[in-house]
Design a protein around this motif. Structure first.
Motif, PDB file in Angstrom:
ATOM      1  N   ASN A  93       0.715  -1.130   0.049  1.00  0.00           N
ATOM      2  CA  ASN A  93       0.091  -0.073  -0.140  1.00  0.00           C
ATOM      3  C   ASN A  93       0.651   1.297   0.047  1.00  0.00           C
ATOM      4  N   PHE A  94       0.663   2.042  -1.083  1.00  0.00           N
ATOM      5  CA  PHE A  94       1.656   3.319  -1.350  1.00  0.00           C
ATOM      6  C   PHE A  94       3.200   2.994  -1.107  1.00  0.00           C
ATOM      7  N   GLY A  95       3.570   1.958  -1.268  1.00  0.00           N
ATOM      8  CA  GLY A  95       4.943   1.734  -1.146  1.00  0.00           C
ATOM      9  C   GLY A  95       5.378   0.826   0.052  1.00  0.00           C
ATOM     10  N   VAL A  96       4.358   0.686   1.002  1.00  0.00           N
ATOM     11  CA  VAL A  96       4.620   0.063   2.109  1.00  0.00           C
ATOM     12  C   VAL A  96       4.128  -1.365   2.093  1.00  0.00           C
ATOM     13  N   LYS A  97       5.191  -2.599   2.369  1.00  0.00           N
ATOM     14  CA  LYS A  97       4.747  -3.867   2.419  1.00  0.00           C
ATOM     15  C   LYS A  97       4.263  -4.318   3.684  1.00  0.00           C
ATOM     16  N   ILE A  98       3.164  -5.007   3.535  1.00  0.00           N
ATOM     17  CA  ILE A  98       2.538  -5.653   4.793  1.00  0.00           C
ATOM     18  C   ILE A  98       2.478  -7.062   4.542  1.00  0.00           C
ATOM     19  N   GLU A  99       3.060  -8.101   5.519  1.00  0.00           N
ATOM     20  CA  GLU A  99       2.802  -9.341   5.206  1.00  0.00           C
ATOM     21  C   GLU A  99       1.959  -9.656   6.473  1.00  0.00           C
ATOM     22  N   LYS A 100       0.875 -10.321   6.485  1.00  0.00           N
ATOM     23  CA  LYS A 100      -0.182 -10.757   7.286  1.00  0.00           C
ATOM     24  C   LYS A 100       0.390 -12.075   7.922  1.00  0.00           C
ATOM     25  N   ASN A 101       0.536 -12.107   9.064  1.00  0.00           N
ATOM     26  CA  ASN A 101       1.064 -13.473   9.744  1.00  0.00           C
ATOM     27  C   ASN A 101       1.952 -14.202   9.440  1.00  0.00           C
ATOM     28  N   PRO A 102       3.020 -13.839   9.003  1.00  0.00           N
ATOM     29  CA  PRO A 102       4.102 -14.483   8.362  1.00  0.00           C
ATOM     30  C   PRO A 102       4.612 -15.743   9.318  1.00  0.00           C
ATOM     31  N   PRO A 103       5.158 -16.576   8.613  1.00  0.00           N
ATOM     32  CA  PRO A 103       5.360 -18.072   9.250  1.00  0.00           C
ATOM     33  C   PRO A 103       6.623 -17.730  10.400  1.00  0.00           C
ATOM     34  N   GLN A 104       6.461 -18.444  11.475  1.00  0.00           N
ATOM     35  CA  GLN A 104       7.528 -18.151  12.455  1.00  0.00           C
ATOM     36  C   GLN A 104       8.970 -18.430  11.901  1.00  0.00           C
ATOM     37  N   SER A 105       9.017 -19.513  10.872  1.00  0.00           N
ATOM     38  CA  SER A 105      10.411 -19.691  10.460  1.00  0.00           C
ATOM     39  C   SER A 105      10.996 -18.279   9.719  1.00  0.00           C
ATOM     40  N   LYS A 106       9.929 -17.426   9.104  1.00  0.00           N
ATOM     41  CA  LYS A 106      10.394 -16.066   8.740  1.00  0.00           C
ATOM     42  C   LYS A 106      11.010 -15.103   9.811  1.00  0.00           C
ATOM     43  N   VAL A 158      -0.860   8.373   4.617  1.00  0.00           N
ATOM     44  CA  VAL A 158       0.463   8.463   3.775  1.00  0.00           C
ATOM     45  C   VAL A 158       0.311  10.120   3.297  1.00  0.00           C
ATOM     46  N   ASP A 159       1.175  11.095   3.825  1.00  0.00           N
ATOM     47  CA  ASP A 159       1.390  12.451   3.445  1.00  0.00           C
ATOM     48  C   ASP A 159       1.159  12.572   1.942  1.00  0.00           C
ATOM     49  N   GLY A 160       0.273  13.447   1.515  1.00  0.00           N
ATOM     50  CA  GLY A 160       0.051  13.897  -0.078  1.00  0.00           C
ATOM     51  C   GLY A 160      -0.693  12.618  -0.893  1.00  0.00           C
ATOM     52  N   ARG A 161      -1.040  11.741  -0.031  1.00  0.00           N
ATOM     53  CA  ARG A 161      -1.930  10.692  -0.544  1.00  0.00           C
ATOM     54  C   ARG A 161      -3.242  10.574  -0.134  1.00  0.00           C
ATOM     55  N   GLU A 162      -4.417  10.176  -0.871  1.00  0.00           N
ATOM     56  CA  GLU A 162      -5.555  10.028  -0.543  1.00  0.00           C
ATOM     57  C   GLU A 162      -5.905   8.616  -0.046  1.00  0.00           C
ATOM     58  N   GLY A 163      -6.571   8.436   0.886  1.00  0.00           N
ATOM     59  CA  GLY A 163      -6.723   7.121   1.446  1.00  0.00           C
ATOM     60  C   GLY A 163      -5.907   6.774   2.680  1.00  0.00           C
ATOM     61  N   SER A 164      -5.996   5.844   3.050  1.00  0.00           N
ATOM     62  CA  SER A 164      -5.272   4.986   4.543  1.00  0.00           C
ATOM     63  C   SER A 164      -5.220   3.657   4.187  1.00  0.00           C
ATOM     64  N   PHE A 165      -4.556   2.861   5.055  1.00  0.00           N
ATOM     65  CA  PHE A 165      -4.435   1.572   5.337  1.00  0.00           C
ATOM     66  C   PHE A 165      -4.492   1.283   6.659  1.00  0.00           C
ATOM     67  N   GLU A 166      -4.607   0.101   6.965  1.00  0.00           N
ATOM     68  CA  GLU A 166      -4.663  -0.647   8.468  1.00  0.00           C
ATOM     69  C   GLU A 166      -3.444  -1.557   8.461  1.00  0.00           C
ATOM     70  N   ILE A 167      -2.848  -1.549   9.650  1.00  0.00           N
ATOM     71  CA  ILE A 167      -2.073  -2.633  10.063  1.00  0.00           C
ATOM     72  C   ILE A 167      -2.123  -2.943  11.398  1.00  0.00           C
ATOM     73  N   GLY A 168      -1.976  -4.293  11.789  1.00  0.00           N
ATOM     74  CA  GLY A 168      -2.356  -4.524  13.344  1.00  0.00           C
ATOM     75  C   GLY A 168      -1.507  -5.842  13.488  1.00  0.00           C
ATOM     76  N   THR A 169      -2.003  -6.789  14.818  1.00  0.00           N
ATOM     77  CA  THR A 169      -1.429  -7.438  15.142  1.00  0.00           C
ATOM     78  C   THR A 169      -1.131  -8.532  14.395  1.00  0.00           C
ATOM     79  N   GLY A 170       0.100  -9.066  14.508  1.00  0.00           N
ATOM     80  CA  GLY A 170       0.651 -10.189  13.323  1.00  0.00           C
ATOM     81  C   GLY A 170       1.217  -9.648  12.084  1.00  0.00           C
ATOM     82  N   ASP A 171       1.214  -8.378  11.869  1.00  0.00           N
ATOM     83  CA  ASP A 171       1.785  -7.649  10.699  1.00  0.00           C
ATOM     84  C   ASP A 171       3.220  -7.691  10.624  1.00  0.00           C
ATOM     85  N   LEU A 172       3.859  -8.081   9.428  1.00  0.00           N
ATOM     86  CA  LEU A 172       5.252  -7.631   9.331  1.00  0.00           C
ATOM     87  C   LEU A 172       5.275  -6.565   8.578  1.00  0.00           C
TER      88      LEU A 172
END
Length: 149
Positions: free
Chosen positions: A57-70, A110-124
């Motif tokens: 999102n807007f150049g931000v990488k979000i991985e939901k619940n990555p494996p413990q090995s990672k 993100v400054d200068g951009r419309e919209g938003s995104f959410e991050i939360g528990t378990g996100d890398l």
């Protein structure tokens, strides 16, 4: 004694009616219904790229619940910790920052951009160097973080 006979006769009558009602009153068999769920519209506008469990999102990488090995491979548990209560504040990333959210929920603008995104528990999450954002911490955050050197 009359009460007992009435009770027995009533019970027999209910039983008889339940057995005969399908013969007397035909009940049409219904066809199975297909539940149609309308496609939902995105709640927040963003530029999103998605692969298996990773989104961008807007150049931000979000991985939901990555494996413990990672997480182990990255050494996440050895990273410093940071936390904050619900609040809203601007932030500029002076280095590329990778974070793993142990708990919490944040809406990121993100400054200068419309919209938003959410991050939360378990996100890398990986924020690029120089990005300016506003954090809207909805639920208290506790995270591990690593700054690129």
């Amino acid at each position: 004694m009359a009460l007992n006979h009435t009770l027995v006769l009533s019970s027999l009558l209910v039983l008889l009616l339940s057995l005969l009602s399908p013969l007397i009153i035909p009940i049409p068999k219904s066809k199975p219904t297909t539940l149609r769920v309308p496609k939902s519209k995105p709640v927040m506008a963003s530029t999103t790229t998605t692969t298996a469990a990773t989104a961008e999102n807007f150049g931000v990488k979000i991985e939901k619940n990555p494996p413990q090995s990672k997480l182990s491979e990255l050494g996440v548990t050895s990273w410093p910790k940071w936390g904050c209560p619900p609040s809203k504040f601007p932030w500029t990333f002076t280095a590329t920052e990778t974070m793993y959210l142990l708990e919490g929920k944040v809406i990121v603008y993100v400054d200068g951009r419309e919209g938003s995104f959410e991050i939360g528990t378990g996100d890398l999450v990986v924020f690029p160097k120089g990005m300016k954002i506003t954090w809207d911490v909805i639920e208290a955050v506790n995270k591990h973080y690593s700054l690129e050197k």
